[in-house]
Enzyme design. Structure first.
Site, mmCIF file in Angstrom:
data_model
loop_
_atom_site.group_PDB
_atom_site.id
_atom_site.type_symbol
_atom_site.label_atom_id
_atom_site.label_comp_id
_atom_site.label_asym_id
_atom_site.label_seq_id
_atom_site.Cartn_x
_atom_site.Cartn_y
_atom_site.Cartn_z
ATOM 1 N N TYR A 76 102.329 -91.167 5.977
ATOM 2 C CA TYR A 76 103.158 -91.942 6.910
ATOM 3 C C TYR A 76 104.615 -91.554 6.694
ATOM 4 C CZ TYR A 76 99.133 -95.127 7.508
ATOM 5 O OH TYR A 76 97.900 -95.681 7.778
ATOM 6 N N HIS A 93 89.110 -89.741 15.210
ATOM 7 C CA HIS A 93 90.161 -90.360 14.385
ATOM 8 C C HIS A 93 90.359 -91.818 14.802
ATOM 9 C CE1 HIS A 93 94.122 -90.970 12.530
ATOM 10 N NE2 HIS A 93 93.806 -89.948 11.756
#
Length: 224
Positions: free
Chosen positions: A66, A186
């Site tokens: 992230y 995903h």
């Protein structure tokens, strides 16, 4: 970068002596010295610190960390306890709720999984702030391939959860007939509805582990 000091060192220690790693180390050090990079340098190898090779039961593969403030701490999909749950992890929690009845927690801190043998590995281990994939192609992929190869070489049942095309591109490396490969789109909001929801990977993993006499994973993350 916090040094690796558990059984991973024997499995992948040779990587640290290779020319590509010297270049990678130099690049990463310069990046940390001159830019905002995530995760914090001491957290880069957290996936390996928290899940020794001998204890790996499940491998979940992500792409890169992230890239917003305070999120990344070295485990794919996981964020620090006081950080808002990212959309992909929110969808993972929704699937866990549907699959196993897990209550959706108020945080995205997945260390409990890592401590039970879930190796949460990104293929690239560092990233520039607010620039997704900014450290791709610098050598991390070679390093994390060595980690995947070490897991593949383990002569015992292990589950791979491969979500999305980049993760599934590693399938040719996974040659061990004792291992179970689970594939799905995903969990990001862009693709979760194409088959991540309803994939039942968590119950499938636990069934496989139990069938092989291995303690299943307690996937319930507690509120904090």
């Amino acid at each position: 970068m916090g040094m690796i000091d558990n059984d991973w060192l024997q499995a992948i220690g040779d990587e640290f002596k290779k020319p590509y790693y010297a270049q990678l180390y130099k690049f990463v050090k310069e990046e940390y010295n001159t830019k905002v990079i995530y995760p914090p340098a001491d957290d880069i190898f957290n996936a390996l610190h928290l899940t020794p090779l001998s204890q790996v039961k499940v491998l979940i593969l992500g792409q890169d960390p992230y890239h917003n403030q305070g999120q990344a701490h070295g485990l794919c999909f996981s964020v620090k306890p006081d950080v808002e749950i990212p959309p992909s992890l929110d969808n993972i929690y929704k699937e866990l709720h549907e699959d196993l009845g897990c209550k959706i927690p108020n945080n995205g801190y997945l260390v409990k999984w890592a401590e039970q043998g879930v190796l949460m590995l990104n293929t690239v281990l560092t990233v520039r702030a607010h620039q997704a994939n900014s450290h791709q192609g610098r050598g991390w992929e070679q390093f994390t391939d060595a980690i995947i190869n070490a897991v593949n070489a383990q002569d015992r049942p292990i589950v791979y959860m491969l979500w999305g095309r980049p993760a599934q591109s590693k399938i040719p490396m996974l040659t061990n007939p004792k291992h179970l490969i689970l594939k799905a789109p995903h969990p990001s909001p862009l693709s979760a509805y194409r088959g991540f929801f309803g994939c039942k990977h968590f119950s499938q993993a636990n069934t496989f582990l139990k069938e092989n006499g291995i303690e299943p994973i307690d996937w319930q993350i507690e509120d904090r």
